[in-house]
Design a protein around this motif. Structure first.
Motif, PDB file in Angstrom:
ATOM      1  N   ILE A 184      28.408  49.818  46.127  1.00 46.08           N
ATOM      2  CA  ILE A 184      28.627  48.648  46.978  1.00 46.08           C
ATOM      3  C   ILE A 184      27.861  47.493  46.337  1.00 46.08           C
ATOM      4  N   HIS A 185      28.574  46.408  46.082  1.00 47.99           N
ATOM      5  CA  HIS A 185      28.005  45.250  45.400  1.00 47.99           C
ATOM      6  C   HIS A 185      27.626  44.205  46.452  1.00 47.99           C
ATOM      7  N   VAL A 186      26.354  43.821  46.442  1.00 47.74           N
ATOM      8  CA  VAL A 186      25.853  42.867  47.436  1.00 47.74           C
ATOM      9  C   VAL A 186      25.485  41.566  46.714  1.00 47.74           C
ATOM     10  N   ASP A 187      26.206  40.511  47.016  1.00 46.30           N
ATOM     11  CA  ASP A 187      26.003  39.218  46.365  1.00 46.30           C
ATOM     12  C   ASP A 187      24.987  38.396  47.142  1.00 46.30           C
ATOM     13  N   VAL A 188      23.829  38.223  46.536  1.00 51.86           N
ATOM     14  CA  VAL A 188      22.737  37.482  47.188  1.00 51.86           C
ATOM     15  C   VAL A 188      22.715  36.065  46.598  1.00 51.86           C
ATOM     16  N   VAL A 207      33.545  44.793  39.469  1.00 51.93           N
ATOM     17  CA  VAL A 207      33.252  44.250  40.798  1.00 51.93           C
ATOM     18  C   VAL A 207      34.546  43.609  41.319  1.00 51.93           C
ATOM     19  N   ALA A 208      34.881  43.914  42.542  1.00 48.42           N
ATOM     20  CA  ALA A 208      36.089  43.313  43.117  1.00 48.42           C
ATOM     21  C   ALA A 208      35.869  43.075  44.605  1.00 48.42           C
ATOM     22  N   GLY A 209      36.035  41.831  45.004  1.00 48.43           N
ATOM     23  CA  GLY A 209      35.924  41.469  46.410  1.00 48.43           C
ATOM     24  C   GLY A 209      37.302  41.420  47.051  1.00 48.43           C
ATOM     25  N   SER A 210      37.997  40.315  46.824  1.00 45.62           N
ATOM     26  CA  SER A 210      39.300  40.099  47.468  1.00 45.62           C
ATOM     27  C   SER A 210      40.274  41.243  47.189  1.00 45.62           C
ATOM     28  N   ALA A 211      40.305  41.720  45.955  1.00 46.90           N
ATOM     29  CA  ALA A 211      41.326  42.713  45.590  1.00 46.90           C
ATOM     30  C   ALA A 211      41.125  44.031  46.331  1.00 46.90           C
ATOM     31  N   ASN A 252      32.668  31.407  37.510  1.00 47.97           N
ATOM     32  CA  ASN A 252      31.378  30.757  37.774  1.00 47.97           C
ATOM     33  C   ASN A 252      30.875  31.252  39.126  1.00 47.97           C
ATOM     34  N   PRO A 253      29.628  31.719  39.182  1.00 46.89           N
ATOM     35  CA  PRO A 253      29.165  32.394  40.393  1.00 46.89           C
ATOM     36  C   PRO A 253      29.046  31.454  41.585  1.00 46.89           C
ATOM     37  N   GLY A 254      29.205  32.042  42.770  1.00 49.24           N
ATOM     38  CA  GLY A 254      29.024  31.285  44.003  1.00 49.24           C
ATOM     39  C   GLY A 254      30.052  31.600  45.073  1.00 49.24           C
ATOM     40  N   PHE A 255      31.247  31.950  44.635  1.00 48.55           N
ATOM     41  CA  PHE A 255      32.330  32.147  45.608  1.00 48.55           C
ATOM     42  C   PHE A 255      33.254  33.274  45.172  1.00 48.55           C
ATOM     43  N   GLY A 256      33.791  33.973  46.164  1.00 51.82           N
ATOM     44  CA  GLY A 256      34.829  34.955  45.887  1.00 51.82           C
ATOM     45  C   GLY A 256      36.179  34.271  45.780  1.00 51.82           C
ATOM     46  N   GLY A 257      37.166  35.033  45.367  1.00 48.72           N
ATOM     47  CA  GLY A 257      38.543  34.544  45.369  1.00 48.72           C
ATOM     48  C   GLY A 257      38.907  33.597  44.246  1.00 48.72           C
ATOM     49  N   ILE A 267      30.951  43.066  49.101  1.00 49.43           N
ATOM     50  CA  ILE A 267      31.078  42.826  50.553  1.00 49.43           C
ATOM     51  C   ILE A 267      31.084  41.342  50.892  1.00 49.43           C
ATOM     52  N   LEU A 268      30.982  40.501  49.866  1.00 56.35           N
ATOM     53  CA  LEU A 268      31.154  39.058  50.095  1.00 56.35           C
ATOM     54  C   LEU A 268      32.521  38.782  50.723  1.00 56.35           C
ATOM     55  N   ALA A 269      33.491  39.651  50.428  1.00 56.73           N
ATOM     56  CA  ALA A 269      34.845  39.472  50.970  1.00 56.73           C
ATOM     57  C   ALA A 269      35.032  40.204  52.297  1.00 56.73           C
ATOM     58  N   VAL A 309      31.936  43.718  34.978  1.00 56.78           N
ATOM     59  CA  VAL A 309      32.551  42.385  35.053  1.00 56.78           C
ATOM     60  C   VAL A 309      32.628  41.988  36.521  1.00 56.78           C
ATOM     61  N   ASP A 310      32.500  40.700  36.764  1.00 58.99           N
ATOM     62  CA  ASP A 310      32.379  40.231  38.141  1.00 58.99           C
ATOM     63  C   ASP A 310      33.109  38.908  38.317  1.00 58.99           C
ATOM     64  N   GLY A 311      34.189  38.969  39.098  1.00 61.29           N
ATOM     65  CA  GLY A 311      34.901  37.748  39.463  1.00 61.29           C
ATOM     66  C   GLY A 311      36.347  37.754  39.003  1.00 61.29           C
ATOM     67  N   GLY A 312      37.247  37.635  39.962  1.00 55.93           N
ATOM     68  CA  GLY A 312      38.665  37.529  39.609  1.00 55.93           C
ATOM     69  C   GLY A 312      39.289  38.819  39.115  1.00 55.93           C
ATOM     70  N   VAL A 313      38.683  39.958  39.467  1.00 55.25           N
ATOM     71  CA  VAL A 313      39.268  41.239  39.049  1.00 55.25           C
ATOM     72  C   VAL A 313      40.372  41.597  40.046  1.00 55.25           C
ATOM     73  N   THR A 314      41.572  41.733  39.546  1.00 53.68           N
ATOM     74  CA  THR A 314      42.751  42.007  40.370  1.00 53.68           C
ATOM     75  C   THR A 314      43.621  43.052  39.662  1.00 53.68           C
ATOM     76  N   LEU A 333      21.480  39.319  42.296  1.00 54.93           N
ATOM     77  CA  LEU A 333      20.685  38.175  42.744  1.00 54.93           C
ATOM     78  C   LEU A 333      21.149  36.895  42.055  1.00 54.93           C
ATOM     79  N   MET A 334      21.767  36.039  42.811  1.00 55.26           N
ATOM     80  CA  MET A 334      22.124  34.701  42.307  1.00 55.26           C
ATOM     81  C   MET A 334      21.139  33.739  42.949  1.00 55.26           C
ATOM     82  N   ILE A 335      19.875  33.910  42.546  1.00 55.31           N
ATOM     83  CA  ILE A 335      18.786  33.139  43.138  1.00 55.31           C
ATOM     84  C   ILE A 335      17.820  32.715  42.036  1.00 55.31           C
TER      85      ILE A 335
HETATM   86  O1  5SP Z   1      29.468  37.185  42.473  1.00 55.16           O
HETATM   87  C1  5SP Z   1      30.568  36.886  42.814  1.00 55.16           C
HETATM   88  C2  5SP Z   1      30.930  35.471  42.993  1.00 55.16           C
HETATM   89  O2  5SP Z   1      29.819  34.719  42.691  1.00 55.16           O
HETATM   90  C3  5SP Z   1      31.577  37.948  42.956  1.00 55.16           C
HETATM   91  O3  5SP Z   1      30.962  39.203  43.210  1.00 55.16           O
HETATM   92  C4  5SP Z   1      32.695  37.737  43.894  1.00 55.16           C
HETATM   93  O4  5SP Z   1      32.337  38.145  45.191  1.00 55.16           O
HETATM   94  C5  5SP Z   1      33.881  38.513  43.480  1.00 55.16           C
HETATM   95  O5  5SP Z   1      34.903  38.188  44.328  1.00 55.16           O
HETATM   96  P1  5SP Z   1      36.424  38.264  43.869  1.00 55.16           P
HETATM   97  O6  5SP Z   1      36.589  37.312  42.734  1.00 55.16           O
HETATM   98  O7  5SP Z   1      36.668  39.679  43.445  1.00 55.16           O
HETATM   99  O8  5SP Z   1      37.174  37.886  45.108  1.00 55.16           O
END
Ligand code: 5SP
Length: 224
Positions: free
Chosen positions: A34-38, A195-199, A142-147, A11-13, A174-179, A69-71
């Motif tokens: 539902i994946h909640v990025d803290v 895990v997929a935000g933007s996609a 690298n954690p911190g941002f979607g997309g 839901i970060l996206a 897997v988490d990040g850049g999944v499209t 938890l990214m804390i």
């Molecule tokens: O934990 C993170 C980023 O730190 C991820 O959960 C992103 O939120 C995934 O986003 P997309 O890469 O799928 O847009």
């Protein structure tokens, strides 16, 4: 080999002004998790949600609430996220200082214990923790941002971790850049949970069911 995967929309996206509605729409669209990025602005360079937000979202989540938890530190907040209704709590190996204690505290709070590892962390670091985890989250950015774009070298890391965890009841996430372009390679390497935000959230609620189905098909190698 092809296998069905579970899609975990992040839901970060989503629309931060309507996250309850976003969770409901994702559930209705077929999301089981539902994946909640803290994020705390310290362990990672971004700030997002706390336990109060998770508690507020809980009634809107029909399936698994997966709290990443990214804390740092982690331990003082585990009970609060468990009480907020998390089913899975994932902590970072790199958040320290005593990750084994952290994982035991997560299970002690009644949640499934997840361990996340950053792209720069070697797989040997998890070897002594396998009895204490239910889920291994391989950060493919690298954690911190979607997309962001998936780091290609992480695909081999997933494969190596799948081998390392063979025969154990540990799910690989897997988490990040999944499209649509990358889902197949990480699934074929052994990831069970994507895990997929933007996609997933691109296009808004009307597109969620289509996006989730397309990602599942892509992971299976069906041309989409
Ligand atoms: O934990 C993170 C980023 O730190 C991820 O959960 C992103 O939120 C995934 O986003 P997309 O890469 O799928 O847009």
């Amino acid at each position: 080999m092809s296998h069905a995967v579970t899609i975990c929309p992040s839901i970060l996206a989503g629309d931060f002004a309507a996250l309850g509605a976003e969770c409901r729409a994702l559930g209705e669209a077929g999301a089981d998790w539902i994946h909640v990025d803290v994020m705390d602005g310290h362990f990672v360079p971004n700030i997002t949600f706390g336990p109060q937000m998770c508690a507020a979202l809980r009634p809107h989540v029909t399936g698994v609430m997966d709290v990443h938890l990214m804390i740092a530190p982690v331990d003082p907040y585990i009970d609060a996220f468990a009480k907020a209704g998390a089913d899975v709590i994932t902590a970072h190996l790199e958040a320290g200082p005593h990750v084994h204690r952290t994982l035991q505290a997560i299970r002690g709070a009644g949640c499934k214990a997840g361990l996340a590892i950053n792209p720069g962390t070697g797989i040997e670091a998890v070897g002594h923790l396998l009895d204490d985890i239910d889920l291994l989250c391989v950060m493919t950015v690298n954690p911190g941002f979607g997309g962001q774009s998936l780091i290609p070298a992480m695909v081999e890391k997933v494969r190596a971790l799948k081998a390392l965890t063979a025969g154990r009841p540990i799910r690989i996430q897997v988490d990040g850049g999944v499209t649509l372009r990358t889902a197949r390679s990480v699934a074929a390497a052994g990831a069970d949970l994507l895990v997929a935000g933007s996609a997933v959230l691109q296009g808004g609620p009307a597109a969620y069911a289509r996006n989730i189905a397309a990602l599942r098909d892509a992971a299976l190698g069906v041309l989409v």
